[in-house]
Design an enzyme around this catalytic site. Sequence first.
Site, mmCIF file in Angstrom:
data_model
loop_
_atom_site.group_PDB
_atom_site.id
_atom_site.type_symbol
_atom_site.label_atom_id
_atom_site.label_comp_id
_atom_site.label_asym_id
_atom_site.label_seq_id
_atom_site.Cartn_x
_atom_site.Cartn_y
_atom_site.Cartn_z
ATOM 1 N N VAL A 46 0.910 -0.865 -0.015
ATOM 2 C CA VAL A 46 -0.008 0.050 0.100
ATOM 3 C C VAL A 46 0.622 1.181 0.022
ATOM 4 O O VAL A 46 0.668 2.040 -1.108
ATOM 5 C CB VAL A 46 -0.678 -0.377 0.787
ATOM 6 C CG1 VAL A 46 -1.647 1.363 1.525
ATOM 7 C CG2 VAL A 46 -2.407 -1.145 1.101
ATOM 8 N N THR A 155 -5.626 -0.858 7.408
ATOM 9 C CA THR A 155 -7.128 -1.144 7.827
ATOM 10 C C THR A 155 -7.109 -0.848 9.034
ATOM 11 O O THR A 155 -6.158 -1.848 9.756
ATOM 12 C CB THR A 155 -6.914 -2.513 6.523
ATOM 13 O OG1 THR A 155 -7.455 -2.248 5.778
ATOM 14 C CG2 THR A 155 -8.587 -2.457 7.147
ATOM 15 N N ARG A 188 -5.876 -3.903 -5.169
ATOM 16 C CA ARG A 188 -5.873 -5.259 -5.115
ATOM 17 C C ARG A 188 -4.618 -5.295 -5.572
ATOM 18 O O ARG A 188 -3.963 -4.191 -6.757
ATOM 19 C CB ARG A 188 -7.081 -6.156 -5.961
ATOM 20 C CG ARG A 188 -8.048 -5.473 -5.618
ATOM 21 C CD ARG A 188 -9.103 -6.182 -6.674
ATOM 22 N NE ARG A 188 -8.341 -5.167 -7.353
ATOM 23 C CZ ARG A 188 -9.391 -4.965 -8.593
ATOM 24 N NH1 ARG A 188 -10.372 -5.828 -9.480
ATOM 25 N NH2 ARG A 188 -9.438 -3.826 -9.757
ATOM 26 N N GLU A 189 -3.718 -6.439 -4.731
ATOM 27 C CA GLU A 189 -2.842 -6.655 -5.372
ATOM 28 C C GLU A 189 -2.296 -7.222 -6.386
ATOM 29 O O GLU A 189 -3.449 -7.659 -6.832
ATOM 30 C CB GLU A 189 -2.235 -7.817 -4.418
ATOM 31 C CG GLU A 189 -1.579 -7.294 -2.655
ATOM 32 C CD GLU A 189 -0.785 -7.764 -1.921
ATOM 33 O OE1 GLU A 189 -0.210 -8.942 -1.992
ATOM 34 O OE2 GLU A 189 -1.137 -7.551 -0.768
ATOM 35 N N GLY A 311 -7.497 -15.519 0.771
ATOM 36 C CA GLY A 311 -6.032 -15.728 0.985
ATOM 37 C C GLY A 311 -5.721 -14.482 1.221
ATOM 38 O O GLY A 311 -6.559 -13.074 0.943
ATOM 39 N N CYS A 314 -5.124 -9.440 3.423
ATOM 40 C CA CYS A 314 -6.193 -8.513 4.108
ATOM 41 C C CYS A 314 -7.769 -9.674 4.373
ATOM 42 O O CYS A 314 -8.427 -9.435 5.578
ATOM 43 C CB CYS A 314 -6.717 -7.720 2.540
ATOM 44 S SG CYS A 314 -5.446 -6.587 2.336
#
Length: 502
Positions: A46, A155, A188-189, A311, A314
């Site tokens: 992030v 988060t 999102r990765e 998975g 997060c």
Amino acid sequence: MQIAERPAWSISRESTEQPLRGNPQRRQHKHMSKQVSICVIGSGYVGLVASVCFAEVGHRVICVDNDETKVKTLCEGGVPIFERHLPELLAKHRGSGVTFTTDLGAAVEKSEVIFIAVGTPQGDTGAADLSYVEAVVSEIARSIDGYKVIVEKSTVPVYTNEWIRRVLNRYGVDPHSFDVVSNPEFLREGTAVMDFLHPDRIVVGANSERSAELLRSVYEPLTGGSYYAQPDALQGKCSASEPAKLLVTSAQSAEIIKHASNSFLALKISFINAVANLAETVDADIEDIATGMGMDSRIGPKFLSAGLGYGGSCFPKDVAAFQWVAQQQGVEFQLLEDIRKINETQREVFFNKVRAALWTLRGKRLAALGLAFKGDTDDIRESPAIEVIKMLLEADALVSAYDPAAMERAREVLPPSEKLSYAADIYEAAKDADAVLILTDWAEFSEIDLARLNQAAHFPIVIDGRNLYTPRVMLDHGFTYVSVGRPAAYQAQQGKPRKLGV
Ligand code: NAD
């Protein structure tokens, strides 16, 4: 404002300032693009992506990490994570728009807005471990020398904004010299850069107009559309005529928006997996079912892919943390526990499919295609693929694993051994295999040369935990094919995979 000493989650509504209500469509804010001096603390998936993207839209960014090796790599031109567009953007802005340092105090002093993007892993109770956030806040406290906006990008559970405020107060920071804002990240990765620059929405949870205004300035190139009009902008779904949307809420609402969104996405995945398990028992096809459901615009087709379950760093921790918040507030939210349970069971369901197809596992050679928790990333945190491989090794199977990006990280948690080796490509992994397992939804795995795979393997059996193929195609290529939520397709001479004990 004085806050009594009690847990953050029990702070009453009256103790917080009035939220700033407002929908961007209703509020007309005319902004000129203004360069903002920004500090981002944490250079992970992030923090690093946010840093280069803020530089890309014209701000001056200092990215801080306490991991000296990582900072050295970044300063010297390295890219510590696998993420599309990141290498180009780093090459473009490194040393000019974005610089890297371990010196948090100096970075804070030079910045108007400070984003906290450190990890918030799951603690023993399921609650988020906020010790990294607290450590950063106490360091920030020592360096505040004028008005700063401190932004929760990590988060975090509801009321973390209040805790940050308290910690700063305890360190004697003048309450008028800062505001705390929640600005959760939804990237999102794998598609992180594009998600950041072309977001579905930007949420700003601010309890003061001054801080909301500064955050609007930070995102103005995206919300005003000026970034998309630049000739060298990364083009995506937002544009100058349809720019990104920004929603201003209270800090608490923003914190909950993040937990609720991730839990809802996890719910969709667990729901379709539960339906898949039912579909298998009645010879229905989960892919048709998901298509039929997804065509309903109220449901939508995304996150309805049956498979090994979710998975990553997060969803598992955020569902657990949200559950913990609900428990602390005395709110019955059993659904969150069910989401988690279904997800965990899904790995065992898959493991049992492998056993049902191969009978015994000791000494069996298995090709494991995929280690990352999903395609397009090198992240293996909470990866279902890793969990399945652990179960196979426990059962004394011999595993040859391959992943396009995550092998280096996987070696750290699953070192090569007599039972586990790492292969250079799909076909090397499949050489002499008793079965090939697809564990991650990499695009590369949906484009396998099936004739070559069939030749490489000892037995032509594919057990697909990501439903990347259709049973018909696999049958035509001579494979017995077991997938999730669909009838197994088997070559007659190999026999039908059976549930154990049946
Ligand atoms: P990460 O583990 O990849 O990166 C965290 C970074 O913070 C590390 O580089 C670490 O060295 C650094 N750090 C820790 N303590 C520090 C300190 N005291 N000073 C300076 N640096 C410090 O984590 P991530 O995946 O980037 O996630 C960060 C946060 O964002 C988490 O709360 C996560 O839940 C949230 N988030 C993650 C994603 C994602 O896809 N990874 C998406 C949205 C939100």
